[in-house]
Scaffold this active site. Structure first.
Site, mmCIF file in Angstrom:
data_model
loop_
_atom_site.group_PDB
_atom_site.id
_atom_site.type_symbol
_atom_site.label_atom_id
_atom_site.label_comp_id
_atom_site.label_asym_id
_atom_site.label_seq_id
_atom_site.Cartn_x
_atom_site.Cartn_y
_atom_site.Cartn_z
ATOM 1 N N GLU A 44 -3.613 -5.901 -0.139
ATOM 2 C CA GLU A 44 -3.331 -4.483 -0.411
ATOM 3 C C GLU A 44 -4.533 -3.799 -1.069
ATOM 4 O OE1 GLU A 44 0.108 -2.050 -2.996
ATOM 5 O OE2 GLU A 44 -0.029 -4.234 -3.068
ATOM 6 N N LYS A 111 2.568 2.941 2.743
ATOM 7 C CA LYS A 111 3.564 2.191 1.977
ATOM 8 C C LYS A 111 4.778 3.068 1.670
ATOM 9 C CE LYS A 111 3.692 -0.786 -2.177
ATOM 10 N NZ LYS A 111 2.848 -1.300 -3.285
ATOM 11 N N CYS A 147 3.252 -5.046 0.248
ATOM 12 C CA CYS A 147 3.793 -5.580 -1.010
ATOM 13 C C CYS A 147 5.262 -5.223 -1.257
ATOM 14 C CB CYS A 147 2.906 -5.130 -2.175
ATOM 15 S SG CYS A 147 2.924 -6.297 -3.567
#
Length: 541
Positions: A44, A111, A147
């Site tokens: 990330e 994200k 994540c």
């Protein structure tokens, strides 16, 4: 084609140094290509590092990111999946992943689930994405997550409904005790439940007080772990996907670390990266002959090498000969630069100067603190003269109850044991000795009762409960957020519990002024446990 190869980059980005990060990403991509990898997955925000905090707000970040893409476009014949900051045209900022091949961006994923708890503060910096990214390559259907996304069942289910076969997950997941195992166990069940392969690439390395363990892995859709990378090791890993079997080829996983090995390696990595990336030529610490400084010295040597470590023994009237002998012996065993600096003249000078103010007042903690502050002043003087970083040696138990001296033993730039309870300090010392042919910490340092040696025949347990009792109370209060009454109901002595909690609450002001140190728990001081210094909260219920 009977198989394709996927590369996991267990990468340690240098926060803010986009040019260096991109250079290393290019090197890893080319290395993976030489090993016939078809896809490489980075962690990330790999271009800028995690967490970049307010660097994310710098006006020039968009330009620097564009330059990073130009550099990465030089890589050919391999698909790169990497993290970057997406300052979009609509004025929104996203934590994003790009899929790039031969200089062309095949897709961008923003994200969707932004963590804003514990050490995470992503809603301060980013907007939430709302769309999935799915791409096909080599006859295989991939999805991309970042994540926190993979911990949202709904988000992952949506990819499964889109007939994705493998989910590529880019991560910057910080370490805490037991977390590597927790990630794998949880995602094994998820992979099996949703019939998805999961490719999990995690950042590694120390960043300020955070430690990233890596422990990247691949889980097949039957819930079996096909690959698991070592913890706390930066490297590139190539794994085969066997098309005929529709699964990633199983590779013997890296041996799991036991708890003490895991903690020890995290502290070594955190110390090494903090010292080296901050540009210090070495470190210096006060070596007292006690367990905390002994363990800190061992960690420092393992982190950056004995030739970059200096230890100073600073005895006073109450320092035992045993302490001098043990400190000298450990310094010799570890091969560090070592010296002894008597502090009698300094303390005596303080006392003479203060006598007109103190008069015949009875001695108390004031005189003890003057000793600690004399030592702190010497260490800072040596640091200023030669440029080495001072490592403070206090542990979490002491910091919790304020059994430490502001501007004394708390001075320094990095507190290696800040998040390590005293009982764990003893276990770590035993562990460190167990991995050497000759123990580096003298046995007597581990076995004799701890003492600050600031007054005659002083023992820590004169002022504090036994450390096994103290740490159990502290764990319940700090880590588990239990109330005073609930802790007492577990069978602890009422007066002891009340005293410990009172000490924790009243010493927030000390902790707020202390240096940072590696986080290894779910409730580390500073980032996670942020209490007002002045408050009227009653701890009973």
């Amino acid at each position: 084609m009977k198989s394709y190869k996927i590369a996991l980059s267990q990468f340690s980005p240098y926060v803010g140094n986009i040019e260096l990060n991109v250079q290393r990403m290019i090197e890893q991509a080319n290395q993976a290509k030489k090993q016939n990898a078809d896809i490489i997955v980075f962690p990330e925000l790999s271009t800028i590092g995690y967490p970049a905090e307010d660097l994310l707000l710098r006006p020039s970040l968009t330009k620097r990111t564009a330059q990073a893409f130009e550099q990465l476009a030089s890589v050919k014949d391999i698909v790169m999946v990497f993290g970057f900051v997406n300052n979009a045209e609509d004025g929104q900022r996203y934590n994003s992943a790009a899929v790039m091949k031969d200089g062309q961006v095949l897709g961008v994923y923003n994200k969707q689930n932004l963590p804003n708890y514990s050490v995470f503060d992503e809603k301060r910096y980013f907007n939430e994405g709302h769309q999935h990214l799915v791409f096909e390559y080599l006859g295989h259907k991939f999805g991309v997550l970042i994540c926190e996304d993979v911990w949202s069942l709904q988000t992952v289910q949506q990819l499964a409904q889109l007939n994705v076969e493998t989910v590529l997950v880019l991560n910057a997941s910080p370490y805490e005790v037991g977390k590597p195992q927790h990630r794998i166990l949880t995602l094994k069940e998820l992979a099996k439940q949703l019939n998805l392969h999961l490719v999990y690439s995690n950042q590694v390395g120390g960043q300020d007080d955070l430690v990233f363990d890596g422990t990247s892995f691949i889980i097949n859709n039957n819930g079996e772990v096909a690959f698991q990378a070592p913890s706390f090791k930066e490297d590139l890993y190539i794994i085969d996907y066997e098309i005929e079997n529709k699964a990633y080829k199983a590779v013997a996983p890296a041996p799991a670390l036991d708890t003490m090995a895991e903690i020890y390696q995290s502290l070594v990595m955190a110390t090494r990266d903090y010292v080296q990336r901050s540009g210090f030529p070495g470190v210096i610490l006060g070596l007292s002959g006690g367990i905390d400084s002994a363990l800190t010295l061992a960690i420092a040597v393992d982190a950056i090498g004995a030739d970059k470590v200096q230890a100073v023994m600073m005895p006073y009237t109450y320092t035992s000969q045993i302490s001098v002998e043990d400190a000298t012996e450990q310094a010799k065993r570890m091969g560090v630069t070592f010296g002894i600096a008597e502090i009698h003249p300094i303390v005596n000078s303080f006392m003479q100067t203060l006598f007109p103010f103190f008069g015949n007042s009875p001695a108390d903690a004031t005189e003890e603190n003057l000793q600690a502050r004399a030592r702190g002043t010497l260490l800072m003087g040596l640091s200023n003269k030669f440029g080495n970083l001072v490592l403070s040696t206090g542990n979490k138990s002491e910091l919790a109850v304020g059994y430490c001296t502001l501007y004394g033993d708390m001075v320094g730039g990095f507190a290696v044991l800040k998040d390590v309870y005293k009982t764990i300090v003893f276990e770590l010392a035993k562990y460190r000795n167990s991995i050497s042919e000759t123990p580096v910490i003298p046995e007597r340092v581990i076995t004799r009762p701890p003492s600050a040696e600031l007054r005659p025949d002083q023992k820590d347990q004169d002022s504090l409960p036994a450390y096994d009792v103290l740490d159990a109370i502290l764990y319940a209060y700090i880590e588990e957020d239990m109330s005073q009454d609930d802790i007492i109901s577990k069978g602890f002595d009422k007066e002891v519990v009340e005293k410990v909690i009172h000490l924790v609450d009243r010493n927030e002001y000390k902790r707020r002024q202390g240096s940072i140190g590696p986080r290894i728990s779910s409730r580390a001081f500073s980032r996670e446990r942020r209490y007002p210094i002045v408050n009227g909260w009653k701890p009973g219920v």
